[in-house]
Design a protein around this motif. Structure first.
Motif, mmCIF file in Angstrom:
data_model
loop_
_atom_site.group_PDB
_atom_site.id
_atom_site.type_symbol
_atom_site.label_atom_id
_atom_site.label_comp_id
_atom_site.label_asym_id
_atom_site.label_seq_id
_atom_site.Cartn_x
_atom_site.Cartn_y
_atom_site.Cartn_z
ATOM 1 N N GLY A 155 -19.835 -9.044 -64.511
ATOM 2 C CA GLY A 155 -18.973 -8.665 -63.510
ATOM 3 C C GLY A 155 -17.651 -8.465 -64.144
ATOM 4 N N ALA A 156 -17.045 -9.736 -65.017
ATOM 5 C CA ALA A 156 -15.874 -9.451 -65.692
ATOM 6 C C ALA A 156 -15.697 -8.246 -66.485
ATOM 7 C CB ALA A 156 -15.546 -10.747 -66.651
ATOM 8 N N ASP B 102 -13.973 -4.648 -55.946
ATOM 9 C CA ASP B 102 -14.727 -5.498 -56.953
ATOM 10 C C ASP B 102 -16.025 -5.782 -55.824
ATOM 11 O OD1 ASP B 102 -16.093 -7.506 -58.071
ATOM 12 O OD2 ASP B 102 -14.302 -8.595 -58.679
ATOM 13 N N GLN C 73 -20.173 -9.460 -56.064
ATOM 14 C CA GLN C 73 -20.736 -10.362 -55.379
ATOM 15 C C GLN C 73 -21.426 -9.816 -54.008
ATOM 16 O OE1 GLN C 73 -20.483 -14.906 -53.978
ATOM 17 N NE2 GLN C 73 -18.956 -14.145 -55.310
ATOM 18 N N LYS D 99 -23.711 -9.048 -60.378
ATOM 19 C CA LYS D 99 -24.585 -9.962 -60.027
ATOM 20 C C LYS D 99 -25.986 -9.493 -59.539
ATOM 21 C CE LYS D 99 -21.297 -13.811 -58.939
ATOM 22 N NZ LYS D 99 -20.118 -13.475 -59.095
HETATM 23 C C1 LIG Z 1 -18.904 -13.292 -60.127
HETATM 24 C C2 LIG Z 1 -17.817 -12.573 -59.753
HETATM 25 C C3 LIG Z 1 -17.250 -11.960 -60.872
HETATM 26 C C4 LIG Z 1 -17.575 -11.996 -62.331
HETATM 27 O O1 LIG Z 1 -18.654 -11.853 -62.859
HETATM 28 P P1 LIG Z 1 -19.084 -12.662 -64.420
HETATM 29 O O2 LIG Z 1 -20.663 -11.757 -64.369
HETATM 30 O O3 LIG Z 1 -19.529 -13.835 -63.937
HETATM 31 O O4 LIG Z 1 -18.417 -12.079 -65.387
HETATM 32 C C5 LIG Z 1 -16.280 -10.921 -60.616
HETATM 33 N N1 LIG Z 1 -15.884 -10.560 -59.435
HETATM 34 C C6 LIG Z 1 -16.634 -11.173 -58.487
HETATM 35 C C7 LIG Z 1 -16.173 -10.777 -57.127
HETATM 36 C C8 LIG Z 1 -17.627 -12.184 -58.670
HETATM 37 O O5 LIG Z 1 -18.229 -12.672 -57.619
#
Ligand SMILES: *Cc1c(COP(=O)(O)O)cnc(C)c1O
Length: 418
Positions: free
Chosen positions: A117-118, A238, A241, A267
């Motif tokens: 996600g990052a 974003d 999640q 995720k």
């Molecule tokens: C978990 C999350 C991230 C980060 O994802 P990673 O895979 O841990 O880098 C970014 N944005 C949101 C909204 C998240 O829930």
């Protein structure tokens, strides 16, 4: 033991416990629960003592199809035997097919694949900056993000994350970010006006997950969409999640009545195999060869599994299931809120991402539920989050509610006037 399984990590670790080996050899970045998990099936997991738990964490909203889903296992093992990784020097069919599925089922035209996600949000930040420089001629672009947001732990995404607790000790942060109040038109307008022509993008979660399961307000998002369109500002969502059906809609933004210009996934996309994706409409998909890259990103293994997850969402009507079972979970949580007003303040969320705002530390509720046999995860200090696999059944929700009820009974006795 066959030669194939003999190279797998054993669930026993000699004379030392797994927790002891962690203490000696793994960096202490996480405050872990005293639980060592060794097996999963569907919405259940088992610890190293053979005790069963109902898993309403799902690897933090990640195991879309639960544990050991046969379709997921088949996609993984078949692709592993055919071709698992080749780099992006060459074409591979699963990446093409997953990108096709994602664009055919969303407002986006093009996809870039990465591993988390990052990383997907980093890509979005770079894309927005390139768009600002090359299309809009903004020499010092600023991206607005929300207070209480969460976008990841890399330097740029932790800067985008509007929570000082994640930024503490990591200065200097990345320049080019400013913060707006979530769901607040007047407050947002003031920050937009303060930064004026320098604002190139607004990056928001459709529902703030880590920040406390706080759903976006459709009126706010629709107003913001209009403002962004009028001023040439990119709206980036974003969906790391809340994407992939979790909210009872395929994308979180379907709950808001807006289309983003850019959005990110990770995720739930491949049900637990590391993958991330950056999706954009054609007008802002301005990356050229050499601009951005990832060695692992979009490899055949992750994409084949991602494609299997996407197809299974449709074949097993899991988005619909998230809506139905999410509403059922919500009803049950609301009943518990009425029964334990001294502990529970509010229930909120969409589909299968629900939060209980509690009056005692969320970690106490999570621990009591764990002792009762139910895995939950906090979302901030006073919210308990429920993010089960999208395959969860009403019977499993009944069981989770019963376990939670027994945990709350114990807590109510311990906190008579909390
Ligand atoms: C978990 C999350 C991230 C980060 O994802 P990673 O895979 O841990 O880098 C970014 N944005 C949101 C909204 C998240 O829930």
């Amino acid at each position: 033991m066959s030669p194939l399984t003999s190279t797998l990590a054993d669930t026993t670790t000699g004379s030392r416990t797994t927790a002891e080996l962690f203490a000696d050899h793994v960096m202490s970045t996480y405050g872990r629960y005293p639980l060592t998990l060794v097996r999963g099936q569907g919405c259940r997991v088992w610890d190293d003592q053979g005790r069963e738990y109902l898993d309403f964490v799902a690897g933090i909203a990640t195991c879309t199809l639960g544990h050991a889903h046969p379709v997921w296992i088949q996609a993984l093992t078949e692709q592993a035997q055919r071709l698992h990784h080749i780099s992006n020097l060459y074409y591979n069919p699963p990446q093409a097919q997953l990108a096709q599925w994602l664009t055919q089922h969303s407002c986006a035209d093009k996809v870039f694949f990465c591993n988390s996600g990052a990383e997907a949000n980093e890509g979005a930040i770079k894309l927005a900056r390139k768009y600002a420089h090359t299309v809009r001629g903004i020499p010092d672009p600023v991206i607005l993000t929300a207070h209480a947001s969460f976008h990841g732990r890399t330097l740029a995404t932790v800067t985008a994350t509007g929570q000082p607790k994640y930024q503490k000790d990591f200065a200097p942060l990345v320049p080019g970010f400013a913060y707006i109040p979530y769901n607040d038109m007047e407050g947002t307008e003031a920050v937009l006006n303060q930064w004026g022509e320098r604002v190139c993008a607004v990056l928001l979660e459709p529902l703030q997950g880590e920040g406390g399961v706080l759903p976006g307000d459709p009126a706010y998002f629709q107003w913001l969409r209009q403002v962004c369109t009028q001023r040439g500002i990119l709206l980036i969502l974003d969906e790391v999640q809340v994407g992939m059906g979790r909210t009872g809609m395929l994308w979180g933004h379907c709950n808001l009545g807006v289309e983003p210009d850019i959005f990110t996934l990770a995720k739930g996309l491949a049900g637990g195999i590391p993958i991330g994706a950056l999706l954009a409409k054609d007008f802002c998909a301005v990356f050229q060869p050499g601009d951005h890259a990832s060695t692992f990103g979009g490899n055949p293994l992750a994409c084949a599994v991602g494609l299997a997850v996407c197809r299974t969402l449709m074949l097993e009507s899991l988005v619909w299931n998230a809506q139905q079972t999410g509403a059922y979970l919500r009803q049950g949580l609301s009943r518990l809120a009425e029964r334990f007003p001294q502990l529970i303040q509010q229930v909120r969320g969409w589909g299968l991402i629900q939060g209980l705002q509690v009056r005692i530390p969320a970690s106490e509720v999570v621990k009591a539920a764990m002792d009762a046999g139910l895995l939950l995860v906090p979302a901030g200090p006073q919210v308990v989050r429920f993010v089960p696999p999208l395959i969860v059944t009403p019977a499993e929700i009944d069981q989770a509610l019963a376990l939670l009820e027994s945990a709350l009974q114990g807590l109510a006795a311990a906190h008579p006037r909390a």
